[in-house]
Every structure is written in structure tokens, then in C-alpha cells.
Design a protein around this motif. Sequence first.
Motif, PDB file in Angstrom:
ATOM      1  N   GLU A 193      22.078 -14.763 -12.444  1.00 31.31           N
ATOM      2  CA  GLU A 193      20.708 -15.158 -12.110  1.00 31.31           C
ATOM      3  C   GLU A 193      19.992 -15.889 -13.239  1.00 31.31           C
ATOM      4  O   GLU A 193      18.887 -16.400 -13.021  1.00 31.31           O
ATOM      5  N   ASN A 194      20.559 -15.939 -14.429  1.00 32.00           N
ATOM      6  CA  ASN A 194      19.903 -16.595 -15.564  1.00 32.00           C
ATOM      7  C   ASN A 194      20.856 -17.596 -16.214  1.00 32.00           C
ATOM      8  O   ASN A 194      21.347 -17.377 -17.336  1.00 32.00           O
ATOM      9  N   TYR A 218      19.636 -18.973 -19.688  1.00 34.18           N
ATOM     10  CA  TYR A 218      19.288 -17.996 -20.722  1.00 34.18           C
ATOM     11  C   TYR A 218      19.806 -18.398 -22.109  1.00 34.18           C
ATOM     12  O   TYR A 218      19.086 -18.212 -23.102  1.00 34.18           O
ATOM     13  N   GLN A 230      17.281 -20.738 -23.632  1.00 30.88           N
ATOM     14  CA  GLN A 230      16.016 -20.088 -23.956  1.00 30.88           C
ATOM     15  C   GLN A 230      16.125 -19.244 -25.226  1.00 30.88           C
ATOM     16  O   GLN A 230      15.220 -19.248 -26.067  1.00 30.88           O
ATOM     17  N   LYS A 240       8.747 -16.812 -18.086  1.00 30.66           N
ATOM     18  CA  LYS A 240       9.611 -15.659 -17.835  1.00 30.66           C
ATOM     19  C   LYS A 240       9.611 -14.769 -19.075  1.00 30.66           C
ATOM     20  O   LYS A 240       9.588 -15.267 -20.211  1.00 30.66           O
ATOM     21  N   HIS A 270      11.492 -12.179 -21.466  1.00 32.02           N
ATOM     22  CA  HIS A 270      12.854 -11.872 -21.886  1.00 32.02           C
ATOM     23  C   HIS A 270      12.820 -10.900 -23.057  1.00 32.02           C
ATOM     24  O   HIS A 270      11.844 -10.835 -23.809  1.00 32.02           O
TER      25      HIS A 270
END
Length: 465
Positions: A193-194, A197, A200, A265, A267
Motif C-alpha cells: 500500500e505504500n 515510502y 518519502q 500522510k 509516517h
Amino acid sequence: MKRAKRTKESEPFPQRPITPNDEPPKRKVPEAERMRMQVDDPVGLDVNGQRATKKLPKPRTRYRPYAPPNFDCLGPEVNQGIAATQHIRIVNATSTNGSLTTVRMEAQLRGCTSTPLPPELRAPNPHWGLIPEEAQMTATTIPFTTAALPKIAHKNSTALGNMREGLKKRLELTKDVSVLIIPFGAGNRFTRENPRYPDQVTAFLKSLKGAETSQIVVAPPSYQSTPPTRAHYAMPFAYVATNIPPGLKDFLIRRQTFAFQTDNKNHAFNAVEVPGNAPTSWVIANFAGANVSSDPDEMKAALEAIINNLFENPYIARETNRALAGKGVGGSVEERKIIALSTLSLSLIPRRNEHGEDTPVWQLAGRPIHKNHKDHRMWLKTIRQTTFELDNMRSLTSTAEIVGCVWCKAETHSSENCPFPKLKDWKGPSPDNGIFVRPEPPYRPDMNRRRARATKSDKRGKENR
């Protein structure tokens, strides 16, 4: 010229052999007596021809176990439990972190040792304690949570579980400039789903002070065997960040947990150093059932019973002596057992099941005595297979249930009691509190594999065995 012929009369008369002290020749002495004279001295024989005095065995030195002296100046507590010997005491080490209170009983060494302990044997339990608040803001563009954080010690399988073997070998060569990134709620579903990531996290790491112009790269998890699709929190967990400057790496390892917000988002991740061959987790066993309670007196009595049982275990004595003697610690088997067992602790882990019922767990922890996983696994197996007898006909047996948090991957609390979302100024994800989430068991590739049907040749081979 011919030689004169020799006659019988001209032959010389045979002479009698000359023996010392005019004794008869040995061929005239009976064989039994002749052999006895070669072995025994006639002076040391009695009338029956036996030795008058028998040779006594060499006396063996008596073993005296060493025990360190008892210092009464340390002072006894009001409600003190003495385990195994007077040199191990049990104290109440209950701690409070925000709204979470952890009841914990710890064993402590009472007195001194014959040899000074190395720094590795004086370090506290890495699972407990707080990381102080970060006073200086080290991020330039992306702020993160700077409040005091609970400490976390991940086991080796959490960091490297189901990781591709080729990647492990490359990590061994670049561990000085690499850090493992374990996201909050890491697992199979999180990776799917990421997909952005890694970018980021790379942007966040480059915003920290000390990154400067370094070429930091974050790689997604690379699995050895494909995890099942429905296993949301299956390994591997760790992303790999490499090309990290030494100063930034020290800051990441010291701070451990980072929570930030980017691209709308939230994290959070744990920065973990690439583990070596030595075990990192202190957790030994978990005990569940009706005998588990939150009463501190019962926990103190249970820890005392555990230490007393392990103190008399021959395997524990042999392993502690072998491990600590190799480090030059202690002067006897007794003292080395005291040093090893004085690091044990028993903690109460509150948790709930899928029905909302309270099912607390007692967690036994202690410092690993071995520096390799093979001996450490045998150490854990021996303790987990031991039944500890309590008073009033009760007993404790280790449970095979997995106890831990699916969010931060800690072993010292359950998922519904994770302390990180309750922190002040928490910028990471906040899952719903109180929701039961079962940790995923370690996935094995051959767990769900269908067995092949036995053929006639296989059956014929079994019959002939």
C-alpha cells in the motif's frame, strides 16, 4: 697343512657358570618364584607373599564453591525476596510511561564479585527506559516528534527475517554506512500500500542535520520467500537505508523512533543498526494462564521460584560456567550462576483477546550469555521447556503464543497498548486504540505446501527398510 683332528679327550671340561653371591642360576629357580622376584621386593612382602602396604590413591582437592561476600551495608528492603542465595535479591521496578504502568520485578546482584564485570555485563535491559527529549531541532524542512520516547530492542528476526540472502551478504559489507528502517505497522500489506515510502523516507533523512549532500538511498524490502497475501504483517519488515554519514547514523541509532508528516500522510519508523551474530533481545519466555496475576507479591514469589529452579539446573550451571569463564568472569561455577541469574526480570504484559477479555502475560527476560544464535536458542529452549513449581499446587509453563506489537514490533507490550500513539506531539500514524490485532506467526515457505502423493516405488522402498 692339515689341521689336527680333535678328539673327545682333548675337549675342554665345561665350567660352571659364575653367578653373583654364589647364587644358583635362574634356570634352577622355579618360574613362579623367579617372576615374583622381578616384581616385588621381598622386604615389602608379608608371610603370605603379599604386599604389606597398599598404594593409596592420590588425594583429590575438595571443591569449595566461591560466593561473593554479602554486604550488609546495602541494607535489606522492607519486603525483600531472597532467591537461591543471599547474593540475589528481588526488587519492585514498576515503571510508568504516560498512561501505561508496567509492573515489573527485577533480580539484582547483592554484594560484589571476585573479578570486575566487563561493560557488556553491566549494561541495563535495553527493552526498558526512556530516550530523553530532543532539545535541538535537527530537521530543517520536515519536523518530527521530539518528545521523550520509550526504548525498543528488536530481536534479530525482526530486522533480518525473510530477507534475501544476497542482500544480507551485502549488508555485512556495508553495515558501517547502512541502517535498517522498520516502518510503523510494517508488513506485507504496508509494502503493497505504500510504494512511494522509500522516496518519502529518503526526503526525510536528507532533511536532517548531518545529511548535507550525501547520496542517501532507501531500498524496499527484498524477501527470500514470498509471504502469503492474506498475512498483513508478515516479514520482511526492514527497508535498507545506505550511504548514511557517520554522524547521522549515530543520531538515528540513538533516537531510534522518528514520526513525521509528509505528502499529507503520517509516517513513523524505527532506525535499527544492522545486527551481528550476537542476540539482541533479552526476552526469554512468556507465561499465560490462570496463575498469572497483577499482584506484585505473587510476581516476586514467582520470580524467586524461577531463579531457585534454574539455580539447581545442571544445564544452566554448565552453560553459564562455559560462557562466563570464556570471558574471564567469576571465580567459580557458583559465582557465575549468580551473575547470570541476577539479570532476570518478570514483567506483567496486559493484553486482550479477540473477545475483549483480559489475558495478561508474565514475561521473563534476562541478559543473553552466549554470543551466537545456536547456543542462545538452546538456552531459550531449556528454560521454555521447564515447568516452574509455585506454592499452593500451582505451576508455570511457557506459552507458544506470540506476544508483541504489530505497530512498533516491540515484544514488551501488546498492540492495543502501544505507547507511541499516546505520546505528546506524536506525528506518526495513530491506529484505533483497544482494537485486537493478532501478531503474525513466523512464516515458513513449506507451511502450506501440499504433500505429494506416495507412489508404489516409495511404498516399496519403505517396506524394504
